[in-house]
Design a protein around this motif. Structure first.
Motif, short mmCIF file in Angstrom:
data_model
loop_
_atom_site.label_atom_id
_atom_site.label_comp_id
_atom_site.label_asym_id
_atom_site.label_seq_id
_atom_site.Cartn_x
_atom_site.Cartn_y
_atom_site.Cartn_z
N PRO A 17 0.84 -1.21 0.00
CA PRO A 17 0.00 0.00 0.00
C PRO A 17 0.88 1.27 0.00
CG PRO A 17 -0.83 -1.60 1.57
CD PRO A 17 0.50 -2.13 1.11
N THR A 21 1.67 4.03 -3.13
CA THR A 21 1.41 5.45 -2.86
C THR A 21 2.61 6.28 -3.29
OG1 THR A 21 0.02 4.80 -1.01
CG2 THR A 21 0.78 7.09 -1.01
N ASP A 194 -7.50 5.00 -5.46
CA ASP A 194 -8.05 4.14 -4.41
C ASP A 194 -7.28 2.81 -4.28
OD1 ASP A 194 -9.91 3.74 -2.38
OD2 ASP A 194 -11.13 2.44 -3.67
N ASN A 197 -5.76 1.45 -0.94
CA ASN A 197 -6.77 0.95 0.01
C ASN A 197 -7.21 -0.46 -0.33
OD1 ASN A 197 -6.86 3.29 1.50
ND2 ASN A 197 -8.38 4.21 0.13
N LYS A 198 -7.38 -0.72 -1.61
CA LYS A 198 -7.81 -2.06 -2.04
C LYS A 198 -6.69 -3.08 -1.77
CE LYS A 198 -11.76 -0.84 -3.89
NZ LYS A 198 -12.98 -0.90 -3.14
N ARG A 200 -4.57 -2.86 0.67
CA ARG A 200 -4.65 -3.10 2.12
C ARG A 200 -5.72 -4.17 2.41
NH1 ARG A 200 -4.54 2.43 2.98
NH2 ARG A 200 -2.28 2.57 2.87
N GLU A 201 -6.85 -4.08 1.72
CA GLU A 201 -7.94 -5.06 1.94
C GLU A 201 -7.51 -6.47 1.56
OE1 GLU A 201 -11.78 -4.28 0.08
OE2 GLU A 201 -11.49 -2.17 0.61
#
Ligand code: M6R
Length: 365
Positions: A17, A21, A194, A197-198, A200-201
């Motif tokens: 993640p 970034t 996004d 974040n995905k 991380r999921e």
């Protein structure tokens, strides 16, 4: 330096993640992409007769994952070259070509020799690398740094996902003069913002992948079937498993299944089928049905909520992943396979960060 992790590979998988970034930092602007390194050569790239991707191993796979959306957004034919094969054949390269060299280290011997060859033939040479000041960065005409941070594990993980994101941004930048694809570009840019974040999921599936690894620990062989955007995911997932877990594993184009591989299917050989949502989904559903009919031992990777529709038989295991823009899905889909390779390696008792016979940077031919 490994912090709370046992191995660098594990740390680098979980860092994604943040590395993604960093890769995107300062480059995604209001509905557009800014890539300073390509700015002055954009006109030449847009007018090139074709784009040739050149790399080895994981870097080649990252380019392969990016090929469909580069073709879609830029309308320029994209061809793929493994650096060693291009050199063996002395394949034709012309002044009207843009040759894009992809290399985490920027020091891979075959890739650098292919670069010399392309320079000699007059192509515009673009470098995509993780290493500032590397030979690749210095010798290409222009390029993009992937900024994924130092990668120590021999198995490339975070560099792979950052390479795909860089090539997505490159496609968005090259294609930015086309009005017809503006809405599509905007939705990919929203997807990129996004994406961390995905990621991380999907990393929360770590325990599940460890369980899956436990069930596969003693198998001889593993197949991975993908197609479209995720053909590269199949090749890259299989490479991770063979490279670190020292287990025979093959990535295959699902469209080729009936042309040979189907003969291998039985109740024991585990087969991972990547069937997340995109335009190939219904074709993958039919692949799954055909494998079921032959009592294949299936592990299906699908989009969240799709498990009941893709997996009908009892013997089927499922890996559900978050859905993102179709062309960014390879970034998500490789992560469970990286985790699987990692856990298989630990469970089988092999060296995770320094696999047998391999070097991080292959500086000899
Ligand atoms: O540094 P490079 O990206 O040029 O390296 C290319 C391959 O040697 C490399 O990706 C190799 O396949 C990895 N160890 C795979 O994890």
């Amino acid at each position: 330096k490994k912090g709370n992790y046992d191995h660098f590979m594990q740390k680098e998988i979980h860092e994604q993640p943040n590395s993604l970034t960093t890769t995107m930092r300062g480059r995604l602007k209001d509905n557009g992409v800014v890539l300073g390194g390509l700015k002055d050569h954009m006109k030449t790239i847009r007018h090139s007769r074709r784009i040739i991707f050149i790399g080895c191993g994981t870097s080649y796979h990252a380019a392969l994952a990016s090929r469909p959306f580069l073709e879609e957004l830029c309308g320029i034919p994209v061809t793929m070259e493994l650096a060693s094969d291009l050199l063996d054949r002395e394949g034709p390269i012309y002044r009207e070509d843009t040759a894009v060299f992809v290399s985490q280290s920027g020091e891979t011997a075959d890739t650098l020799l292919a670069l010399e060859y392309a320079l000699k033939n007059g192509a515009l040479c673009v470098g995509i690398t993780n290493t500032v000041g590397s030979t690749l960065a210095r010798k290409t005409h222009c390029g993009i740094h992937i900024n994924a941070g130092c990668e120590i594990g021999v198995a490339s993980t975070k560099a792979y996902t950052s390479q795909i994101v860089v090539m997505a941004m490159m496609a968005l930048a090259i294609g930015s003069d086309r009005l017809s694809t503006q809405a599509r570009r905007e939705s990919i840019i929203a997807g990129l913002s996004d994406l961390p974040n995905k990621v991380r999921e999907v990393l929360k599936r770590d325990g599940e992948m460890k369980d899956l690894a436990e069930s596969l620990i003693d198998t001889q062989s593993l197949l991975v079937f993908g197609r479209g955007y995720n053909y590269a995911t199949a090749l890259e997932g299989a490479l991770k498993v063979k490279e670190v877990a020292l287990m025979h594993s093959e990535g295959m184009l699902a469209g080729e299944m009936k042309h040979g591989p189907l003969a291998l299917v039985d109740e024991t050989l585990p087969i991972i089928v990547i069937a997340t949502r995109d335009t190939c989904f219904s074709k993958q559903q039919s692949v799954i049905q055909q494998l079921h009919a032959r009592k294949g031992r299936l592990i299906v990777m699908c989009s969240e909520g799709d498990a009941p529709s893709v997996c009908t038989g009892d013997s089927c295991r499922v890996i559900e992943v978050p859905q993102v823009a179709d062309c960014l899905q390879p970034v998500i889909n490789i992560i469970p396979l990286q985790l699987l390779a990692y856990h298989l390696t630990v469970l089988r008792g092999y060296d995770v960060d320094q696999p047998r016979n391999l070097a991080k940077s292959v500086t000899t031919q």
